[in-house]
Design an enzyme around this catalytic site. Structure first.
Site, PDB file in Angstrom:
ATOM      1  N   HIS A  75       0.846  -1.205   0.000  1.00  0.00           N
ATOM      2  CA  HIS A  75       0.000   0.000   0.000  1.00  0.00           C
ATOM      3  C   HIS A  75       0.877   1.250   0.000  1.00  0.00           C
ATOM      4  O   HIS A  75       1.968   1.275   0.573  1.00  0.00           O
ATOM      5  CB  HIS A  75      -0.970   0.009   1.177  1.00  0.00           C
ATOM      6  N   ASP A  77      -0.187   4.421   0.987  1.00  0.00           N
ATOM      7  CA  ASP A  77      -0.529   5.451   1.973  1.00  0.00           C
ATOM      8  C   ASP A  77       0.202   5.229   3.291  1.00  0.00           C
ATOM      9  O   ASP A  77       0.644   4.106   3.606  1.00  0.00           O
ATOM     10  CB  ASP A  77      -2.039   5.512   2.202  1.00  0.00           C
ATOM     11  N   ASP A 107       6.563   0.803   6.833  1.00  0.00           N
ATOM     12  CA  ASP A 107       5.136   0.542   6.613  1.00  0.00           C
ATOM     13  C   ASP A 107       4.595   1.428   5.494  1.00  0.00           C
ATOM     14  O   ASP A 107       4.001   2.460   5.750  1.00  0.00           O
ATOM     15  CB  ASP A 107       4.373   0.791   7.913  1.00  0.00           C
ATOM     16  N   GLU A 139      -4.992   1.883   2.549  1.00  0.00           N
ATOM     17  CA  GLU A 139      -4.991   0.682   3.392  1.00  0.00           C
ATOM     18  C   GLU A 139      -5.183   1.041   4.849  1.00  0.00           C
ATOM     19  O   GLU A 139      -5.853   0.324   5.604  1.00  0.00           O
ATOM     20  CB  GLU A 139      -3.667  -0.076   3.199  1.00  0.00           C
ATOM     21  N   GLU A 140      -4.585   2.169   5.260  1.00  0.00           N
ATOM     22  CA  GLU A 140      -4.579   2.532   6.676  1.00  0.00           C
ATOM     23  C   GLU A 140      -5.952   2.961   7.196  1.00  0.00           C
ATOM     24  O   GLU A 140      -6.140   3.096   8.401  1.00  0.00           O
ATOM     25  CB  GLU A 140      -3.566   3.667   6.926  1.00  0.00           C
ATOM     26  N   GLU A 167       3.990  -6.309   4.006  1.00  0.00           N
ATOM     27  CA  GLU A 167       3.917  -5.579   5.274  1.00  0.00           C
ATOM     28  C   GLU A 167       5.130  -5.931   6.140  1.00  0.00           C
ATOM     29  O   GLU A 167       5.731  -7.004   6.000  1.00  0.00           O
ATOM     30  CB  GLU A 167       2.626  -5.936   6.023  1.00  0.00           C
ATOM     31  N   HIS A 360       3.886   3.370  12.454  1.00  0.00           N
ATOM     32  CA  HIS A 360       2.957   4.360  13.019  1.00  0.00           C
ATOM     33  C   HIS A 360       3.575   5.202  14.128  1.00  0.00           C
ATOM     34  O   HIS A 360       2.877   6.006  14.739  1.00  0.00           O
ATOM     35  CB  HIS A 360       1.675   3.688  13.543  1.00  0.00           C
TER      36      HIS A 360
END
Length: 389
Positions: A75, A77, A107, A139-140, A167, A360
């Protein structure tokens, strides 16, 4: 891995980090950059703009056939950086102590960069089986891009046989994770003076009755845990995330909003939760209407992303074991897009550079060692696919 390839990967990753693809913003610039690299390598590239515009997915293929083969998925984003204490600009990659810092390094732009830096060897691998790429948006915030992409793949009959979702797993092979399904429930009652609660519909009171049933269902799920489940905990879970409503001590609440999620180990549990809560909602509405026909309950599906169910036979797991030398596989608590691809009939694993412990957070990083291991995995694909051709 050769220093030159690792350096090339770092250069690409630096470009990817500079694209500020927070989920609230467009990912167009990054998508078109990736489309350019793929086109230059000889891939057939489809840029699929989202229905609402402003964002896009990529589906690309190296090799003549668009059926079968291996899908590499990531992903584009990233999560926001506001209110995080970064030591440097999160959108300018910084190398320090054999680590690369920046939002998205692990990530999961590190995996995407490794794929792009390996396009020459992937092109070699595509003479044995087609190599597909799926790079998605949002995705997030509920795997929105992947839901759209998978539907597009289904309609176009694009069916890779295997998939690796990159991931951050510290390059461990992950063959299973729970689903993640999120809901917002809005309760509309009628306001009035707190001295006459019997003649109005108190939205907060009905919301708490809904929550009570949620907690009962959560307990029931424990008894439904599949035999031999390796998940922690082994059963499907429910979490009540937030409840907002009312305005004052002496005012009957006319509005309440509930946010909750369930993380099912299988689709049967998800269907059980939805059926039970639909029955609860209908019963509560009937009771509300006995007081006022204006009252109502509305359920909004924020996102329903299926889990990745472990399978006894999994060619993707076997392939990645060959590529990495790993002897085993694991399950993880966090969710990915993998279950959506599994739903198309693919054998799927999750395996990528970096640790989820860094995702994150402020000063997110991926180590050079992890990137090198990922590049090594991709470099072994031509020989592995030739052997199985």
């Amino acid at each position: 891995m050769t220093p030159a390839r690792l350096d090339h990967c770092k250069e690409i990753l630096e470009r990817l980090i500079a694209f500020e693809t927070v989920s609230t913003d467009s990912n167009f610039e990054m998508i078109h950059y990736l489309a350019g690299l793929l086109t230059e390598s000889g891939a057939t590239v489809d840029v699929m703009t989202s229905p609402e515009g402003g964002k896009a997915n990529i589906f690309a293929t190296l090799g003549e056939s668009r059926q079968g083969g291996l899908l590499l998925s990531g992903h584009t984003d990233v999560v926001p950086v506001e209110d995080q204490a970064w030591s440097s600009d999160p959108f300018k990659m910084v190398e320090k102590d054999d680590r690369l810092y920046g939002r998205g390094t692990c990530d999961m732009k590190g995996f995407i960069a490794a794929c792009m830096a390996s396009l020459d060897v992937l092109k070699d691998a595509s003479q044995y089986q087609p190599i597909h790429f799926a790079f998605t948006h949002d995705e997030e915030v509920g795997c929105l891009g992947a839901h759209t992409l998978v539907q597009e793949m289904r309609e176009r009959d694009l069916r890779p046989r295997l998939a690796i979702v990159g991931e951050p797993t510290s390059m461990r092979i992950i063959e299973g994770h729970k689903g993640c399904c999120e809901y917002t429930v809005t309760f509309s009652g009628t306001d009035g003076h707190g001295s006459r609660p019997e003649i109005e519909v108190n939205a907060v009171e009905y919301a708490t009755q809904y929550v009570t049933r949620l907690l009962e269902v959560r307990k029931e799920l424990e008894a439904r845990a599949p035999e031999g489940s390796q998940f922690v905990p082994p059963w499907s879970t429910i979490n009540v995330g937030a409840l907002h409503g009312g305005s004052a001590h002496n005012v009957i609440a006319s509005k309440a909003t509930l946010e909750w999620e369930t993380r099912p180990v299988n689709m049967a549990d998800l269907n059980y939760v939805k059926d039970e809560m639909a029955a609860c909602q209908n019963a509560l509405i009937d009771r509300m209407h006995s007081v006022s026909s204006k009252a109502d309950i509305h359920l909004e599906i924020i996102g329903e992303t299926p889990g990745l169910e472990p399978m006894k036979n999994n060619e993707a797991r076997d392939l990645v074991s060959t590529l990495t030398g790993a002897n085993g596989s694991d399950l993880v608590p966090f969710g990915t897009e993998a279950g959506l691809f599994q739903g198309l009939g693919m054998d799927v694993v999750v395996c990528g550079p970096g640790s989820i412990e860094q995702a994150h957070k402020a000063d997110e990083f991926v180590s050079l060692e992890q990137l090198d291991l990922c590049l090594d995995m991709l470099a072994r694909l031509p020989r592995a696919l030739a052997a199985s051709a």
